[in-house]
Design a protein around this motif. Structure first.
Motif, short mmCIF file in Angstrom:
data_model
loop_
_atom_site.label_atom_id
_atom_site.label_comp_id
_atom_site.label_asym_id
_atom_site.label_seq_id
_atom_site.Cartn_x
_atom_site.Cartn_y
_atom_site.Cartn_z
N LEU A 1 4.51 59.20 82.10
CA LEU A 1 5.20 59.15 80.81
C LEU A 1 4.72 57.92 80.05
O LEU A 1 4.83 56.79 80.53
CB LEU A 1 6.72 59.07 81.01
N PHE A 2 4.15 58.15 78.87
CA PHE A 2 3.69 57.06 78.02
C PHE A 2 4.60 56.98 76.80
O PHE A 2 4.97 58.00 76.22
CB PHE A 2 2.25 57.29 77.58
N VAL A 3 4.93 55.74 76.40
CA VAL A 3 5.89 55.52 75.31
C VAL A 3 5.27 54.59 74.28
O VAL A 3 4.61 53.60 74.63
CB VAL A 3 7.19 54.90 75.84
N LYS A 4 5.49 54.93 73.02
CA LYS A 4 5.06 54.06 71.91
C LYS A 4 6.27 53.87 70.99
O LYS A 4 6.84 54.84 70.49
CB LYS A 4 3.91 54.70 71.15
N HIS A 5 6.66 52.62 70.83
CA HIS A 5 7.80 52.29 69.96
C HIS A 5 7.28 51.77 68.63
O HIS A 5 6.35 50.97 68.58
CB HIS A 5 8.69 51.22 70.61
N GLY A 6 7.87 52.26 67.57
CA GLY A 6 7.51 51.82 66.23
C GLY A 6 8.75 51.62 65.38
O GLY A 6 9.87 51.87 65.82
N SER A 7 8.55 51.19 64.15
CA SER A 7 9.68 50.95 63.25
C SER A 7 10.38 52.25 62.86
O SER A 7 11.56 52.26 62.54
CB SER A 7 9.21 50.21 62.01
N ASP A 8 9.65 53.36 62.89
CA ASP A 8 10.23 54.65 62.52
C ASP A 8 10.86 55.38 63.70
O ASP A 8 11.51 56.41 63.51
CB ASP A 8 9.15 55.56 61.91
N GLY A 9 10.65 54.89 64.91
CA GLY A 9 11.18 55.56 66.09
C GLY A 9 10.22 55.44 67.26
O GLY A 9 9.32 54.62 67.26
#
Length: 87
Positions: free
Chosen positions: A68-76
């Motif tokens: 599982l790879f996750v990318k967090h950003g300002s939009d979600g």
């Protein structure tokens, strides 16, 4: 079968000439530069290359599941879950 062809081998690996391939000298061997389906290290080579490419895009593997790879950003957040069936 083709997913594992994109992994780079870290070690030097040689194999006999496969059936149907011949360069005229059957005593010569082929050096593998890429992983192939059936090698014990093929899944690991493929995962390392994919994880590096996803890392360049800002994705990080989850601590609880490395698939599982996750990318967090300002939009979600964006979640990418990988599954390769080698059966």
């Amino acid at each position: 079968k083709t997913a594992f062809l994109h992994g780079d081998l870290a070690e030097e690996l040689w194999m006999r000439q496969p059936p149907g391939y011949s360069n005229g000298d059957p005593t010569q061997a082929c050096q593998l530069l890429k992983s192939v389906y059936g090698l014990k290290q093929a899944p690991c080579c493929w995962y390392e290359k994919l994880a590096a490419e996803l890392g360049k895009l800002g994705y990080e593997p989850s601590m609880s599941d490395p698939a599982l790879f996750v990318k967090h950003g300002s939009d979600g957040s964006i979640y990418v879950l990988l599954y390769v069936d080698d059966v």
